[in-house]
Design a protein around this motif. Structure first.
Motif, PDB file in Angstrom:
ATOM      1  N   VAL A 167     -12.214 -32.176  -0.073  1.00  0.00           N
ATOM      2  CA  VAL A 167     -13.130 -32.498   1.031  1.00  0.00           C
ATOM      3  C   VAL A 167     -13.756 -33.853   0.733  1.00  0.00           C
ATOM      4  O   VAL A 167     -14.868 -33.977   0.225  1.00  0.00           O
ATOM      5  CB  VAL A 167     -14.208 -31.407   1.203  1.00  0.00           C
ATOM      6  CG1 VAL A 167     -15.128 -31.755   2.395  1.00  0.00           C
ATOM      7  CG2 VAL A 167     -13.567 -30.056   1.424  1.00  0.00           C
ATOM      8  N   THR A 168     -13.010 -34.890   1.015  1.00  0.00           N
ATOM      9  CA  THR A 168     -13.435 -36.266   0.784  1.00  0.00           C
ATOM     10  C   THR A 168     -13.087 -37.085   2.032  1.00  0.00           C
ATOM     11  O   THR A 168     -12.328 -36.628   2.891  1.00  0.00           O
ATOM     12  CB  THR A 168     -12.734 -36.868  -0.453  1.00  0.00           C
ATOM     13  OG1 THR A 168     -11.329 -36.934  -0.197  1.00  0.00           O
ATOM     14  CG2 THR A 168     -12.996 -36.037  -1.704  1.00  0.00           C
ATOM     15  N   PRO A 169     -13.613 -38.291   2.174  1.00  0.00           N
ATOM     16  CA  PRO A 169     -13.370 -39.061   3.401  1.00  0.00           C
ATOM     17  C   PRO A 169     -11.924 -39.492   3.619  1.00  0.00           C
ATOM     18  O   PRO A 169     -11.466 -39.557   4.762  1.00  0.00           O
ATOM     19  CB  PRO A 169     -14.286 -40.284   3.239  1.00  0.00           C
ATOM     20  CG  PRO A 169     -15.318 -39.880   2.251  1.00  0.00           C
ATOM     21  CD  PRO A 169     -14.639 -38.927   1.334  1.00  0.00           C
TER      22      PRO A 169
ATOM     23  N   SER B  84     -27.906 -26.059  -7.661  1.00  0.00           N
ATOM     24  CA  SER B  84     -28.867 -25.099  -7.148  1.00  0.00           C
ATOM     25  C   SER B  84     -28.204 -24.242  -6.101  1.00  0.00           C
ATOM     26  O   SER B  84     -27.327 -24.674  -5.377  1.00  0.00           O
ATOM     27  CB  SER B  84     -30.073 -25.825  -6.541  1.00  0.00           C
ATOM     28  OG  SER B  84     -30.904 -24.898  -5.870  1.00  0.00           O
ATOM     29  N   THR B  85     -28.639 -22.972  -5.986  1.00  0.00           N
ATOM     30  CA  THR B  85     -28.134 -22.082  -4.960  1.00  0.00           C
ATOM     31  C   THR B  85     -29.039 -22.058  -3.749  1.00  0.00           C
ATOM     32  O   THR B  85     -28.822 -21.293  -2.826  1.00  0.00           O
ATOM     33  CB  THR B  85     -28.000 -20.650  -5.524  1.00  0.00           C
ATOM     34  OG1 THR B  85     -29.282 -20.223  -5.999  1.00  0.00           O
ATOM     35  CG2 THR B  85     -26.988 -20.607  -6.647  1.00  0.00           C
ATOM     36  N   THR B  86     -30.056 -22.890  -3.737  1.00  0.00           N
ATOM     37  CA  THR B  86     -30.936 -22.981  -2.579  1.00  0.00           C
ATOM     38  C   THR B  86     -30.164 -23.578  -1.419  1.00  0.00           C
ATOM     39  O   THR B  86     -29.428 -24.527  -1.589  1.00  0.00           O
ATOM     40  CB  THR B  86     -32.150 -23.862  -2.901  1.00  0.00           C
ATOM     41  OG1 THR B  86     -32.808 -23.333  -4.044  1.00  0.00           O
ATOM     42  CG2 THR B  86     -33.121 -23.898  -1.726  1.00  0.00           C
ATOM     43  N   ASP B  87     -30.335 -23.021  -0.219  1.00  0.00           N
ATOM     44  CA  ASP B  87     -29.637 -23.563   0.945  1.00  0.00           C
ATOM     45  C   ASP B  87     -29.992 -25.024   1.130  1.00  0.00           C
ATOM     46  O   ASP B  87     -31.156 -25.398   1.137  1.00  0.00           O
ATOM     47  CB  ASP B  87     -30.024 -22.770   2.197  1.00  0.00           C
ATOM     48  CG  ASP B  87     -29.145 -23.141   3.373  1.00  0.00           C
ATOM     49  OD1 ASP B  87     -29.433 -24.167   3.998  1.00  0.00           O
ATOM     50  OD2 ASP B  87     -28.192 -22.391   3.646  1.00  0.00           O
ATOM     51  N   THR B  88     -28.960 -25.852   1.265  1.00  0.00           N
ATOM     52  CA  THR B  88     -29.199 -27.292   1.325  1.00  0.00           C
ATOM     53  C   THR B  88     -29.942 -27.705   2.571  1.00  0.00           C
ATOM     54  O   THR B  88     -30.528 -28.777   2.598  1.00  0.00           O
ATOM     55  CB  THR B  88     -27.851 -28.040   1.282  1.00  0.00           C
ATOM     56  OG1 THR B  88     -27.038 -27.550   2.346  1.00  0.00           O
ATOM     57  CG2 THR B  88     -27.159 -27.838  -0.026  1.00  0.00           C
ATOM     58  N   ALA B  89     -29.923 -26.865   3.614  1.00  0.00           N
ATOM     59  CA  ALA B  89     -30.683 -27.213   4.807  1.00  0.00           C
ATOM     60  C   ALA B  89     -32.167 -27.258   4.517  1.00  0.00           C
ATOM     61  O   ALA B  89     -32.916 -28.010   5.132  1.00  0.00           O
ATOM     62  CB  ALA B  89     -30.408 -26.197   5.918  1.00  0.00           C
ATOM     63  N   GLU B  90     -32.605 -26.446   3.547  1.00  0.00           N
ATOM     64  CA  GLU B  90     -34.009 -26.439   3.198  1.00  0.00           C
ATOM     65  C   GLU B  90     -34.397 -27.646   2.367  1.00  0.00           C
ATOM     66  O   GLU B  90     -35.571 -27.967   2.232  1.00  0.00           O
ATOM     67  CB  GLU B  90     -34.358 -25.159   2.426  1.00  0.00           C
ATOM     68  CG  GLU B  90     -34.182 -23.880   3.263  1.00  0.00           C
ATOM     69  CD  GLU B  90     -34.591 -22.649   2.491  1.00  0.00           C
ATOM     70  OE1 GLU B  90     -34.982 -22.823   1.308  1.00  0.00           O
ATOM     71  OE2 GLU B  90     -34.528 -21.546   3.035  1.00  0.00           O
ATOM     72  N   ARG B  91     -33.414 -28.295   1.758  1.00  0.00           N
ATOM     73  CA  ARG B  91     -33.728 -29.464   0.956  1.00  0.00           C
ATOM     74  C   ARG B  91     -33.702 -30.734   1.776  1.00  0.00           C
ATOM     75  O   ARG B  91     -33.997 -31.812   1.275  1.00  0.00           O
ATOM     76  CB  ARG B  91     -32.709 -29.588  -0.192  1.00  0.00           C
ATOM     77  CG  ARG B  91     -32.840 -28.493  -1.223  1.00  0.00           C
ATOM     78  CD  ARG B  91     -32.142 -28.945  -2.504  1.00  0.00           C
ATOM     79  NE  ARG B  91     -30.742 -29.183  -2.272  1.00  0.00           N
ATOM     80  CZ  ARG B  91     -29.806 -28.263  -2.404  1.00  0.00           C
ATOM     81  NH1 ARG B  91     -30.126 -27.033  -2.724  1.00  0.00           N
ATOM     82  NH2 ARG B  91     -28.535 -28.557  -2.178  1.00  0.00           N
ATOM     83  N   SER B  92     -33.283 -30.633   3.048  1.00  0.00           N
ATOM     84  CA  SER B  92     -33.158 -31.820   3.875  1.00  0.00           C
ATOM     85  C   SER B  92     -34.487 -32.283   4.443  1.00  0.00           C
ATOM     86  O   SER B  92     -34.561 -33.314   5.072  1.00  0.00           O
ATOM     87  CB  SER B  92     -32.184 -31.563   5.027  1.00  0.00           C
ATOM     88  OG  SER B  92     -32.699 -30.541   5.854  1.00  0.00           O
ATOM     89  N   ALA B  93     -35.537 -31.510   4.258  1.00  0.00           N
ATOM     90  CA  ALA B  93     -36.852 -31.908   4.763  1.00  0.00           C
ATOM     91  C   ALA B  93     -37.916 -31.298   3.883  1.00  0.00           C
ATOM     92  O   ALA B  93     -37.646 -30.427   3.051  1.00  0.00           O
ATOM     93  CB  ALA B  93     -37.024 -31.439   6.212  1.00  0.00           C
TER      94      ALA B  93
ATOM     95  N   ALA C  37     -20.963 -28.406   7.411  1.00  0.00           N
ATOM     96  CA  ALA C  37     -20.722 -26.981   7.632  1.00  0.00           C
ATOM     97  C   ALA C  37     -20.622 -26.217   6.317  1.00  0.00           C
ATOM     98  O   ALA C  37     -21.193 -25.126   6.164  1.00  0.00           O
ATOM     99  CB  ALA C  37     -19.445 -26.790   8.451  1.00  0.00           C
ATOM    100  N   SER C  38     -19.920 -26.766   5.342  1.00  0.00           N
ATOM    101  CA  SER C  38     -19.755 -26.071   4.061  1.00  0.00           C
ATOM    102  C   SER C  38     -21.056 -26.032   3.280  1.00  0.00           C
ATOM    103  O   SER C  38     -21.339 -25.064   2.579  1.00  0.00           O
ATOM    104  CB  SER C  38     -18.657 -26.745   3.233  1.00  0.00           C
ATOM    105  OG  SER C  38     -18.986 -28.101   2.959  1.00  0.00           O
ATOM    106  N   SER C  39     -21.879 -27.065   3.398  1.00  0.00           N
ATOM    107  CA  SER C  39     -23.153 -27.097   2.689  1.00  0.00           C
ATOM    108  C   SER C  39     -24.163 -26.143   3.301  1.00  0.00           C
ATOM    109  O   SER C  39     -25.055 -25.651   2.623  1.00  0.00           O
ATOM    110  CB  SER C  39     -23.735 -28.520   2.700  1.00  0.00           C
ATOM    111  OG  SER C  39     -22.883 -29.402   2.008  1.00  0.00           O
TER     112      SER C  39
END
Length: 273
Positions: free
Chosen positions: A196-198, A250-259, A238-240
């Motif tokens: 999963v790279t550009p 970290s197993t924290t959902d990355t959506a929570e780290r975005s803000a 989507a995968s993140s």
């Protein structure tokens, strides 16, 4: 007593990928503005019906004649859109994602490659606009001319060739760095994540969009790289979202780290004499 404290956390891969997806969409719009027309991908590559009879077109840049008949304002607007999409949003996304890698050689290469890709990409977009405007001027001059065949203008084409090669080379280096970093993690999930790279989606669009039928081919073909990058950013987002991203450890959902998030904290005890 319980108080609420705002804690600002760094943007995670999902938030960065969404920024990159926005940048890819914007640069794709710019590509369509400066070159897009209703045709098949094959006719777009050959600029069928677009090259004046008095011009001996350079086959390497023949497709740029597709933009020569477009209004100058549209070409300028498309160039500006590409600058913002590549030079700001995609750069922020690629650089940010590279900084989620473990500290080491791969991270340094990815960070440097993100910057090189951005500079070369902006330069490529600018050169395309410059060449198209030169072709447009030559097309206007060729109308009604009785002179013998003239060669295509060479305005900015040598620089365009260099910047295009640098763009793809930097993207390859960036993708290789992500792949190596994932494989070195030694986790079971790293196998599919390493691809999963550009570069893979960009190469798929570059190699296949020339076969698209009319009218979609004439719009998708000039935006091949932007669509490929948009696909990469969409997959990354989507995968993140479904998991804690392993690159951050970290197993924290990355959506929570975005803000920033509000966290409940207890104040330190008050010591009295």
């Amino acid at each position: 007593m319980v108080t609420w404290t705002a804690v600002q956390r760094p943007a995670g891969p999902r938030g960065l990928a969404l920024v990159g997806l926005t940048g890819a969409l914007l640069s794709g719009i710019g590509d369509v503005l400066i070159l897009g027309r209703p045709s098949s991908g094959r006719d777009f590559d050959q600029a069928a019906g677009m090259v004046p009879p008095h011009i001996d077109a350079d086959d390497r840049w023949r497709s740029l004649w597709n933009g020569a008949a477009l209004p100058a304002r549209r070409i300028h607007a498309g160039t500006l859109a590409g600058h913002v999409g590549i030079g700001l949003l995609q750069w922020l996304a690629l650089r940010g994602i590279s900084r989620t890698l473990p500290t080491g050689r791969e991270r340094r290469i990815a960070e440097a490659s993100a910057t090189v890709f951005t500079v070369a990409g902006v330069l490529t977009h600018q050169c395309c606009g410059t060449v198209i405007l030169a072709y447009k001027k030559a097309m206007d001059e060729a109308l009604g001319s009785e002179d013998e065949t003239r060669p295509s203008p060479r305005s900015a084409t040598p620089l365009l060739a260099i910047s295009t090669a640098a763009t793809l080379g930097a993207l390859a280096a960036y993708s290789a760095s992500l792949t190596v970093a994932e494989l070195r993690r030694g986790e079971s999930a790293s196998g599919w994540q390493s691809v999963v790279t550009p570069l893979p989606p960009v190469m798929v669009t570059l190699l296949n969009f020339g076969a698209l039928p009319a009218p979609v081919g004439g719009y998708a073909r000039p935006a091949s790289i932007s669509i490929g990058l948009g696909t990469y950013f969409a997959i990354t987002a989507a995968s993140s979202q479904r998991r804690g991203d392993p690159r951050t450890g970290s197993t924290t959902d990355t959506a929570e780290r975005s803000a920033g998030r509000w966290e409940r904290r207890r104040p330190p005890p008050t010591v009295t004499a």
